[in-house]
Design a protein around this motif. Structure first.
Motif, short mmCIF file in Angstrom:
data_model
loop_
_atom_site.label_atom_id
_atom_site.label_comp_id
_atom_site.label_asym_id
_atom_site.label_seq_id
_atom_site.Cartn_x
_atom_site.Cartn_y
_atom_site.Cartn_z
N ARG A 40 0.81 -1.23 0.00
CA ARG A 40 0.00 0.00 0.00
C ARG A 40 0.83 1.27 0.00
O ARG A 40 0.35 2.33 -0.37
CB ARG A 40 -0.90 0.06 1.24
N THR A 41 2.10 1.17 0.49
CA THR A 41 2.86 2.41 0.68
C THR A 41 4.28 2.38 0.12
O THR A 41 4.87 3.44 -0.11
CB THR A 41 3.01 2.74 2.19
N LEU A 160 3.21 4.70 8.98
CA LEU A 160 3.60 5.55 7.84
C LEU A 160 4.79 6.48 8.12
O LEU A 160 5.46 6.90 7.18
CB LEU A 160 2.41 6.43 7.43
N PHE A 221 -4.87 10.95 0.17
CA PHE A 221 -4.31 10.27 -1.01
C PHE A 221 -4.86 10.90 -2.29
O PHE A 221 -4.11 11.25 -3.21
CB PHE A 221 -4.67 8.79 -0.94
N ASN A 255 4.26 7.97 -0.05
CA ASN A 255 3.64 6.72 -0.51
C ASN A 255 4.12 6.48 -1.95
O ASN A 255 3.98 7.36 -2.81
CB ASN A 255 2.11 6.88 -0.47
N ASN A 282 7.56 8.30 5.89
CA ASN A 282 7.25 9.72 5.65
C ASN A 282 7.81 10.53 6.83
O ASN A 282 7.27 10.47 7.93
CB ASN A 282 5.73 9.87 5.55
#
Ligand code: UT7
Length: 334
Positions: A40-41, A160, A221, A255, A282
């Motif tokens: 996903r990232t 994240l 997003f 991402n 991040n």
């Protein structure tokens, strides 16, 4: 702008704390999986500040790295310090004042809060200070201890983020180098998508503010993909260039899917994009200077190269710029 004066970045230093937390480590403490986070990232690990290490410490280390790379004279004449951060040690004094004192600079100092695009906002402010003649040399830093404000019980945000810092010197540079365009934007209508409390209780629309960062990832997003596209197109055009003139695309590292979408819209091949999100996650205002440092250390930046930087974050805010790198590019990690 006065054609005779253009500001550019002449020195850079970075720091990421040595403590690394992998996706497998997170699997041990929350209901998540390496497979979910990676697919996903694109994040595989993140660097995390020690319990007694805060944003000012990370900023100091990045400036020390800048001095190692460029020599003790690199800070001579700095007359303004800007620290872009979302996680200052204190609301006041400004973290920038702590940097000013640590390096004994004869300079003004203030913090700048514009979420993840903060470092681009800081070099934008620095550019205006230098090109107007207000300042000679600005130390513009992005520094972040975000892992101290994520809710470790919220798997949708905790996986994240990471910590780090990047320090840059902005001053007058000769043609054809320097910061060629600067796009800065905000849409406070999206404030409720990403927030954290300071002294307030709620946002104007009634959204309650909590002690940890809260995010609607899906909305951020969608916003990110849209704004990365429009802001980069605008920054390239305002620099008088076309996308093919961009030697290196250095996007905010949030991402991999967002980075890939932006790269595809610009029709740039993967080798012209810097990706470090796998290593750092991040780390907000630190992400772009850290990514530029990686590119420099890998020998991917030469004098005359056009770097396109772009970022997005809470506010909602965005920023993009084109920077033509100078011959000081060879200053790499010893
Ligand atoms: O600097 C700016 C800061 N913000 C950002 O960059 C965030 C931008 N947004 C994103 O990067 C993505 O939206 C995320 C990575 C945050 C989430 O990806 P997504 O594809 O939008 O996932 P989602 O939020 O739609 O969640 C999908 C599923 C949910 O389960 P259900 O409801 O489908 O059953 C979540 O509960 O994934 C679940 N989920 C997780 N599963 C395992 C959410 N977080 C995790 C997790 N591990 N860490």
């Amino acid at each position: 702008m006065n054609d005779a004066v253009r500001a550019g970045i002449t020195a850079l230093g970075v720091y990421a704390p040595p403590k690394v937390v992998s996706n497998a480590d997170l699997e041990q403490i929350m209901d998540t999986s390496d497979e979910w986070i990676t697919s996903r990232t694109g994040i595989r690990r993140r660097h995390v500040a020690a319990d007694d290490e805060f944003t000012s410490d990370l900023a100091f280390r990045a400036v020390e790295d800048l001095l190692r790379r460029h020599g003790d004279h690199a800070l001579n004449g700095v007359d303004m310090v800007i620290v872009a951060t979302n996680t200052p040690d204190a609301l006041f004094p400004a973290t920038a004042a702590l940097v000013q004192e640590r390096f004994k600079l004869r300079a003004g100092a203030f913090d700048l809060l514009a979420a993840c695009p903060g470092w681009i906002y800081a070099i934008g402010a620095a550019k205006a200070f230098v090109e107007s003649g207000q300042c000679r040399k600005v130390l513009a830093i992005g520094a972040e201890a975000l892992t101290k404000v994520v809710d470790w019980d919220d798997r949708s945000t905790a996986v994240l983020f990471g910590d780090g810092a990047g320090a840059t010197v902005v001053e007058r540079v000769p043609e054809p180098y320097g910061i060629k365009s600067m796009v800065l934007g905000a849409d406070g209508g999206g404030a409720h998508h990403l927030h954290m409390r300071s002294v307030g209780r709620c946002l104007p629309n009634g959204t309650p503010l909590g002690k940890y960062m809260a995010m609607n990832g899906r909305e951020v997003f969608k916003f990110a993909v849209r704004v990365m596209d429009t802001a980069t197109v605008q920054a390239v055009a305002e620099a008088g260039l076309v996308p093919d003139d961009i030697s290196l695309f250095v996007p905010h590292q949030a991402n991999l899917r967002i980075i890939d979408a932006a790269r595809e819209r610009l029709r740039l091949p993967p080798e012209r994009v810097v990706v470090t999100v796998d290593e750092y996650g991040n780390n907000s205002t630190a992400s772009i200077p850290l990514a530029i440092a990686h590119a420099l250390d890998a020998g991917r930046v030469d004098a005359g190269d056009n770097l396109l930087v772009v970022s997005f974050g809470a506010g909602l805010t965005w920023a993009a710029a084109v920077i033509t790198w100078g011959p000081w590019a060879e200053a790499r990690r010893a």
